[in-house]
Design an enzyme around this catalytic site. Structure first.
Site, mmCIF file in Angstrom:
data_model
loop_
_atom_site.group_PDB
_atom_site.id
_atom_site.type_symbol
_atom_site.label_atom_id
_atom_site.label_comp_id
_atom_site.label_asym_id
_atom_site.label_seq_id
_atom_site.Cartn_x
_atom_site.Cartn_y
_atom_site.Cartn_z
ATOM 1 N N GLU A 46 35.579 45.677 40.981
ATOM 2 C CA GLU A 46 34.131 45.526 40.949
ATOM 3 C C GLU A 46 33.469 46.851 40.547
ATOM 4 O OE1 GLU A 46 30.827 43.849 44.190
ATOM 5 O OE2 GLU A 46 32.815 44.525 44.843
ATOM 6 N N LYS A 115 27.586 38.343 40.434
ATOM 7 C CA LYS A 115 27.944 38.170 41.834
ATOM 8 C C LYS A 115 26.852 37.365 42.539
ATOM 9 C CE LYS A 115 29.564 40.920 45.803
ATOM 10 N NZ LYS A 115 29.933 42.303 46.229
ATOM 11 N N CYS A 170 34.184 39.916 44.935
ATOM 12 C CA CYS A 170 34.325 40.442 46.296
ATOM 13 C C CYS A 170 33.777 39.529 47.386
ATOM 14 C CB CYS A 170 33.682 41.821 46.373
ATOM 15 S SG CYS A 170 34.298 42.792 47.778
#
Length: 638
Positions: A46, A115, A170
C-alpha cells in the site's frame, strides 16, 4: 500457466519515506527481478510509491504530483515485461484524495482501485488525509490514457480465462464485509491486497489466519503484500509480512520485517474445480463489475511448490495423530448408530491378520465401548485358507485375544474343495475362480454367523481397494456396514500405527506393528516356503501412487496429464516416470471398468473429502468409458 498454474508474488521493496525517485528505482528493479523469476502477477504494498507513513505530507501537491509522475514511469517501465503489477499511491481525483492501487501491464495503466475502508482508530489516522472510494466510479486521464477508477474491477487474462484478479487494500480485508467477498462472487479467482500492516505482539498469527481464512471462504488465491521496516518508525514498526494463500493453505510467507520477493505457484484449475463442486457458491453482482482484459505469454510454469505424495495423510505428527483419532471416532460413531438402530449387540468380523481387518476390528472395539457392550459380543472369525501364512494367522489370533473378542476359527479348505467339485474346478488351476471361491466362502460364513448371533457383518475393505475394484464381487466386497469404505490404504497404515502408539498392551502393540510390517496380500494363493506369495502392490501397483491419482482425480477433477505431472513432482525421488505412467494408466482402466462394484456398496461412514459412495460423493454410470482419459496419457512418451 500450463495445467492452470500461475506464478505470483508479493513484494516488499526497500524504500525511503517521501523519496519517490528512490522508490521508483527499487520498484522497477523488483519488477525486473520478478519477470526473471517467471512471476506473472506481482503485488507491491500500500502506498509504496511514496511510503505509507507520509502523514500530512499527503496534503502536499509536490508529493502528489511526484507520485503520479512515478506511476507513469512505472507504466513505461512495464512495457515488454510479461506480468501484471499492482502498485500503491495517493491519487487526487476531482478534488478528493484517495489511497489507491494501480494495475499496470505492458506500458498501460489498466485500472485504478480505491481503498474503501479507512482505519481511523488506535495508531491509524487515514481519514485525516484520504476519502473512501466506496462510491467512486469514474474514468480519469493519465499520460494520455483513459483509465477506469472503481473498486469493482476484475482483470481477466486472455490466455488464461481462469485467471481473474481483483484488488482490495489493507483494512478492506479486516472489516466484517470485505470487498473481496463481492469480487469473488462476481467471478474473481485471485485477490491481491496492498497493505501496510504494523507489527505488534500476536498480530502476525492473526494476520496469517485472516488471509488463510479469507482464501478458504472465497475459494480463491490471495496475495497479501505489506509495507516493511523501511517505513517511518516514529510510533510503530511495519511488518513486511507477505502471505500467499490458496483456499486455506499458506503457499508461502515472508519473515517478519524482511524485504524482497515472496512467490509461489497458484493452481487456478483446482480453485475452479472446488467452486464448481460447491453448488452453494453463488455468482452474483457480475453486472456491477468492469472487466479489463490483459495479456500474458502462455508459458509452462515451472513448479517449485511442495507436492505432497500422501495427500490423505497430514505430514505433521501432532496433526496426524489428531486426524487419526478423529477418523476412528467417525468410524466408531457410524457403527454405534447402526448397532443401536438395528438392536444388534453382536458384530461379526473376519480377521485375516492384515491391515484392513485389523482397523475394522479396532473400530468395532471403539464402537462397543461407546455402547458399553461386552467385547465378547464381537465375533471375530479367522478363516484360514489355501494362502494363509503362520504369520498372519498368529497375528489374527493375538489381536482377537488382546481385545477380548470371541474367537471363532473356521478353516475353509474342505468347503472350498467341495465347491470346486460341484462346479468342476481343478484345484490345481490357480485362476480367478480359485481365488474368488475362497473370498465368497468366507463371506458366506460371516453372513450366516451374523444370522446365528443376530449381529451385523462388519466390512473391512478400504477406499483404495474400492477405487481399483480390488475386491471379490459379493465376497469381501459385501457386508452389512463397511467402516473402512472411505479410508484410503495410505491412511489405514497410520490409523493402525496410531492405535499401536496409544495402546498400553505390549502384546497388542507388538502385534499391530507386525501387521504394519506385513506385505499387503489377499492370501488366496498358496505360500512359498511359508511366506506370502501374492503381494497386492506387485499386481495392481503401489497404493501410494493410486491414492495420489484418486485424490487429484476426484477431489479436483484434474486431467490425467496434470496428475502425471504432479505425481512426477511428488514422487521424483521414488518412482521413475515410466513407472508412474504405467500405474496411472492401470488406475484409469480399473477405476472405470470396476465401477459396477462401487455402484452397490453397503452403507459406511464418510471420513474425508474423497469418497466413492454411490449415494453420496460419486454418482457415475457403471458402463462409462475411460477412452478419453487414457488417450490423453497415451500421448505421453514413456
Amino acid at each position: 500457466m500450463k495445467d492452470g498454474f500461475i506464478r505470483a508474488a508479493a513484494i516488499t521493496p526497500d524504500l525511503k519515506v517521501a523519496d519517490v525517485a528512490y522508490n521508483l528505482d527499487k520498484i522497477c528493479s523488483f519488477m525486473n527481478d520478478a519477470v526473471q523469476e517467471d512471476i506473472k502477477i506481482a503485488v507491491f504494498p500500500e502506498l509504496c510509491i511514496t511510503g505509507y507513513t507520509c502523514q500530512d505530507l499527503f496534503l502536499q501537491d509536490r508529493l502528489l504530483d511526484a507520485a503520479k509522475d512515478t506511476l507513469l514511469h512505472i507504466a513505461v517501465h512495464s512495457r515488454g515485461l510479461d506480468a501484471l503489477f499492482f502498485v500503491g499511491l495517493p491519487l487526487a481525483i476531482n478534488g478528493k484524495l484517495y489511497n489507491v492501487a494501480a494495475a499496470v501491464s505492458d506500458g498501460q495503466i489498466l485500472g485504478i482501485i480505491p481503498k474503501i475502508y479507512l482505519p481511523n482508530y488506535n495508531e491509524f489516522y487515514e481519514a485525516r488525509n484520504f476519502c473512501s472510494g466506496k462510491n467512486l466510479d469514474t474514468v480519469i486521464t493519465l499520460g494520455g490514457q483513459s483509465i477506469p477508477v472503481k473498486s469493482k474491477l476484475i482483470f481477466t487474462c486472455e490466455e488464461m480465462p481462469s485467471l481473474r484478479i481483483a484488488a482490495e487494500l489493507c483494512e478492506d480485508l479486516w472489516v466484517p464485509n470485505p470487498p473481496s467477498i463481492g469480487h469473488c462472487l462476481a467471478g474473481a479467482t485471485m485477490i491481491v491486497n496492498l497493505s501496510a500492516s504494523d507489527e505488534i505482539t500476536g498480530k502476525s498469527r492473526y494476520r496469517r489466519d485472516l488471509v488463510s481464512g479469507q482464501s478458504a471462504r472465497l475459494v480463491c488465491g490471495y496475495l497479501y503484500a505489506s509495507a516493511g521496516g523501511n517505513e517511518s518508525t516514529q510510533d510503530v514498526v511495519y511488518s513486511g509480512h507477505n502471505i500467499l494463500a490458496e483456499n486455506g493453505s499458506i503457499l508461502a510467507e515472508s519473515n517478519i520485517f524482511s524485504t524482497g520477493i515472496t512467490a509461489a505457484e497458484f493452481d487456478l484449475k483446482k480453485l475452479e474445480a472446488d467452486r464448481r463442486k460447491m453448488t452453494t457458491y453463488e455468482t452474483v453482482g457480475e453486472n456491477e463489475y468492469t472487466r479489463i482484459p490483459f495479456s500474458l505469454k502462455f508459458t509452462d510454469t515451472e513448479l517449485n511448490r511442495y507436492m505432497d505424495p500422501m495427500p490423505f495423510v497430514p505430514s505433521d505428527k501432532t496433526e496426524r495423530d489428531q486426524r487419526c483419532d478423529e477418523i476412528l471416532n467417525i468410524q466408531a460413531m457410524g457403527l454405534k448408530k447402526r448397532l443401536e438402530h438395528t438392536g444388534c449387540k453382536h458384530a461379526v468380523i473376519g480377521i485375516s491378520g492384515g491391515l484392513d481387518s485389523t482397523l475394522a476390528l479396532l473400530v468395532t472395539v471403539r464402537a462397543f465401548d461407546l455402547l458399553g457392550l461386552d467385547h465378547q459380543g464381537i465375533v471375530a472369525v479367522t478363516m484360514p485358507g489355501f494362502g494363509t501364512t503362520d504369520r498372519t494367522y498368529q497375528n489374527a489370533v493375538n489381536l482377537i485375544h488382546c481385545i477380548g473378542a470371541r474367537l471363532k476359527e473356521i478353516r475353509i479348505a474342505n468347503a472350498v474343495n467341495i465347491h470346486f467339485s460341484d462346479i468342476g474346478q481343478d484345484p490345481e488351476v490357480h485362476d480367478v475362480v480359485y481365488e474368488n471361491s475362497q473370498a465368497r466362502e468366507r463371506t458366506q460364513i460371516l453372513m450366516d454367523l451374523a444370522n446365528k448371533y443376530n449381529g451385523l457383518v462388519i466390512g473391512t475393505g478400504d477406499l483404495s481397494e474400492l477405487a481399483l475394484g480390488w475386491a471379490t464381487y459379493n465376497g469381501d466386497h459385501m457386508s452389512m456396514y463397511a467402516v473402512n469404505a472411505s479410508v484410503p490404504k495410505t491412511l489405514v497404515r497410520y490409523l493402525v500405527g496410531y492405535y499401536a502408539d496409544i495402546s498400553t498392551d505390549e502384546l497388542l502393540q507388538k502385534t499391530l506393528r507386525d501387521v504394519l510390517d506385513t506385505p499387503v496380500s489377499p492370501e488366496l494363493l498358496p505360500p512359498e516356503k511359508g511366506t506370502i506369495s501374492q503381494k497386492t502392490e506387485d499386481l495392481v501397483g503401489p497404493y501410494e501412487l493410486h491414492d495420489f491419482f484418486l485424490y487429484h482425480m476426484l477431489r479436483y477433477g484434474s486431467e490425467p496429464t496434470k496428475i502425471y505431472r504432479l505425481a512426477r513432482l511428488a514422487f521424483k525421488d521414488i518412482y521413475a516416470n515410466d513407472v508412474i505412467l504405467k500405474w496411472e494408466k492401470n488406475f484409469y482402466r480399473r477405476f472405470f471398468a470396476q465401477h459396477f462394484k462401487r455402484s452397490c456398496l453397503p452403507d459406511g461412514p464418510k471420513v474425508g473429502t474423497v469418497a466413492v459412495s454411490p449415494r453420496g460423493d460419486l454418482r457415475m454410470p457403471t458402463d462409462a468409458c475411460a477412452a478419453i482419459w487414457l488417450k490423453e496419457l497415451d500421448g505421453i512418451a514413456e
